[in-house]
Design a protein around this motif. Structure first.
Motif, short mmCIF file in Angstrom:
data_model
loop_
_atom_site.label_atom_id
_atom_site.label_comp_id
_atom_site.label_asym_id
_atom_site.label_seq_id
_atom_site.Cartn_x
_atom_site.Cartn_y
_atom_site.Cartn_z
N PHE A 1 1.10 -1.26 -27.94
CA PHE A 1 0.24 -2.32 -27.44
C PHE A 1 -0.90 -1.73 -26.63
O PHE A 1 -1.22 -0.55 -26.74
N PHE A 2 -1.53 -2.54 -25.83
CA PHE A 2 -2.67 -2.09 -25.04
C PHE A 2 -2.29 -0.87 -24.20
O PHE A 2 -1.23 -0.83 -23.60
N ASN A 3 -3.16 0.11 -24.18
CA ASN A 3 -2.88 1.31 -23.39
C ASN A 3 -3.79 1.40 -22.17
O ASN A 3 -3.97 2.46 -21.60
N ARG A 4 -4.36 0.28 -21.78
CA ARG A 4 -5.27 0.27 -20.64
C ARG A 4 -5.35 -1.15 -20.10
O ARG A 4 -5.03 -2.10 -20.81
N PRO A 5 -5.78 -1.31 -18.84
CA PRO A 5 -6.03 -2.67 -18.35
C PRO A 5 -7.10 -3.34 -19.20
O PRO A 5 -8.04 -2.71 -19.66
N MET A 6 -6.95 -4.63 -19.41
CA MET A 6 -7.93 -5.36 -20.22
C MET A 6 -9.18 -5.66 -19.41
O MET A 6 -9.11 -5.95 -18.22
N SER A 7 -10.31 -5.62 -20.09
CA SER A 7 -11.53 -6.14 -19.48
C SER A 7 -11.40 -7.66 -19.37
O SER A 7 -10.55 -8.28 -20.01
N ASP A 8 -12.27 -8.27 -18.57
CA ASP A 8 -12.22 -9.73 -18.43
C ASP A 8 -12.44 -10.42 -19.77
O ASP A 8 -11.75 -11.39 -20.10
N ALA A 9 -13.40 -9.92 -20.55
CA ALA A 9 -13.69 -10.55 -21.84
C ALA A 9 -12.52 -10.42 -22.80
O ALA A 9 -12.16 -11.37 -23.51
N GLU A 10 -11.89 -9.26 -22.81
CA GLU A 10 -10.73 -9.05 -23.68
C GLU A 10 -9.56 -9.92 -23.24
O GLU A 10 -8.85 -10.51 -24.06
N LEU A 11 -9.36 -10.02 -21.94
CA LEU A 11 -8.28 -10.84 -21.41
C LEU A 11 -8.46 -12.30 -21.81
O LEU A 11 -7.50 -12.98 -22.19
N ILE A 12 -9.68 -12.79 -21.73
CA ILE A 12 -9.94 -14.18 -22.11
C ILE A 12 -9.62 -14.41 -23.58
O ILE A 12 -9.00 -15.42 -23.96
N GLU A 13 -10.00 -13.46 -24.44
CA GLU A 13 -9.67 -13.59 -25.86
C GLU A 13 -8.17 -13.62 -26.07
O GLU A 13 -7.64 -14.42 -26.85
N ALA B 1 5.59 -5.88 -23.81
CA ALA B 1 4.80 -4.66 -23.98
C ALA B 1 3.46 -4.74 -23.27
O ALA B 1 2.99 -3.76 -22.69
N VAL B 2 2.84 -5.91 -23.31
CA VAL B 2 1.49 -6.03 -22.74
C VAL B 2 1.51 -6.33 -21.25
O VAL B 2 0.51 -6.13 -20.56
N ARG B 3 2.62 -6.79 -20.72
CA ARG B 3 2.66 -7.25 -19.32
C ARG B 3 2.10 -6.23 -18.33
O ARG B 3 1.36 -6.61 -17.40
N PRO B 4 2.42 -4.93 -18.43
CA PRO B 4 1.90 -3.98 -17.43
C PRO B 4 0.38 -3.89 -17.41
O PRO B 4 -0.19 -3.38 -16.44
N ARG B 5 -0.29 -4.36 -18.46
CA ARG B 5 -1.75 -4.26 -18.54
C ARG B 5 -2.44 -5.54 -18.07
O ARG B 5 -3.66 -5.65 -18.13
N LEU B 6 -1.67 -6.50 -17.61
CA LEU B 6 -2.23 -7.80 -17.23
C LEU B 6 -2.48 -7.88 -15.73
O LEU B 6 -1.75 -7.27 -14.94
#
Length: 246
Positions: free
Chosen positions: A50-62, A164-169
């Motif tokens: 899954f994501f290997n980095r914190p999401m940008s705001d735009a990516e998080l919104i998507e 899987a994605v929770r740590p990046r949120l």
């Protein structure tokens, strides 16, 4: 690199079944879940991450828009199933699930609202998502086929993706996921209950295997479409070592 290339849910279940002929309904469920796990393990490494980095705001919104869409659709199509669910036990369990899915939609929309997104009116799903979520999930000849696709195959995939994605949120979205995950566990137990009680013939098991395999295929196509969407929006690079959603 692809591991166990060519492994399918059906192949993995049949391999397991060959080791345990005459399996009970509960054993068949365990074989099915093991088959799903084996099929996921056979995905390329970059698709299994899954994501290997914190999401940008735009990516998080998507991502939040996709999740809210998924939960809203689930509430809608499971609600429609109720008029055609003759099994009293499954009816009661699915009625509770409708409430859960609607609550999840609200939690995700609140997270979007905090980021200035008030509705999904201007957001459009990808065609692969519509085939998977709007058309395939609602289909099925009976309760067994519907639950095999959504509650067994789909909810296992959805819950695993959330973990899987929770740590990046960010903290507020992670808190929402923490409220959603216990319900997902209930939905998976619902799937096990229905299969244990009603998936008792070879014919029923063949139908369940087909629904699980096709759901898995559509899920992977949907995740690939998500990656392409992120690249099209300039939010990720498909050639990166770990694409954002797999």
């Amino acid at each position: 690199m692809r591991r166990n290339e060519g492994t399918s849910v059906t192949e993995a279940v049949r391999t397991s079944a060959a080791r345990r002929p005459g399996a009970t309904a509960n054993e068949f469920y365990d074989q099915l879940v093991a088959g799903l796990e084996a099929a996921r393990a056979a995905l390329p490494d970059d698709e299994a991450t899954f994501f290997n980095r914190p999401m940008s705001d735009a990516e998080l919104i998507e991502w939040l828009c996709f999740q809210a869409y998924y939960e809203k659709r689930a509430a809608e199509f499971i609600g429609r199933w109720l008029a055609d669910t003759p099994e009293d036990d499954a009816f009661a369990l699915l009625a509770r699930q409708v409430r859960d899915e609607a609550r999840h939609y609200q939690l995700l929309m609140r997270a979007l609202d905090r980021r200035g997104v008030r509705s999904l009116d201007g957001w459009r799903p990808e065609p692969e998502w519509e085939e998977w979520i709007d058309h395939w999930y609602p289909s099925g000849a009976d309760t067994l086929e519907r639950v095999a696709a959504h509650n067994v195959t789909g909810e296992i995939g959805a819950a695993g993706a959330m973990v899987a994605v929770r740590p990046r949120l960010p903290a507020d979205v992670a808190a929402a996921i923490d409220k959603i995950l216990p319900d997902e566990q209930f939905h998976m137990r619902l799937g096990r209950t229905v299969l244990a009680r009603y998936c008792v013939t070879d014919e029923a098991r063949e139908r369940v295997l087909y629904r699980a395999q096709r759901t898995f295929e559509l899920e992977q196509a949907g995740r690939a479409a998500y990656n392409r969407r992120m690249a099209r929006l300039g939010l990720t690079d498909l050639d990166a070592a770990t694409p954002p959603l797999a």
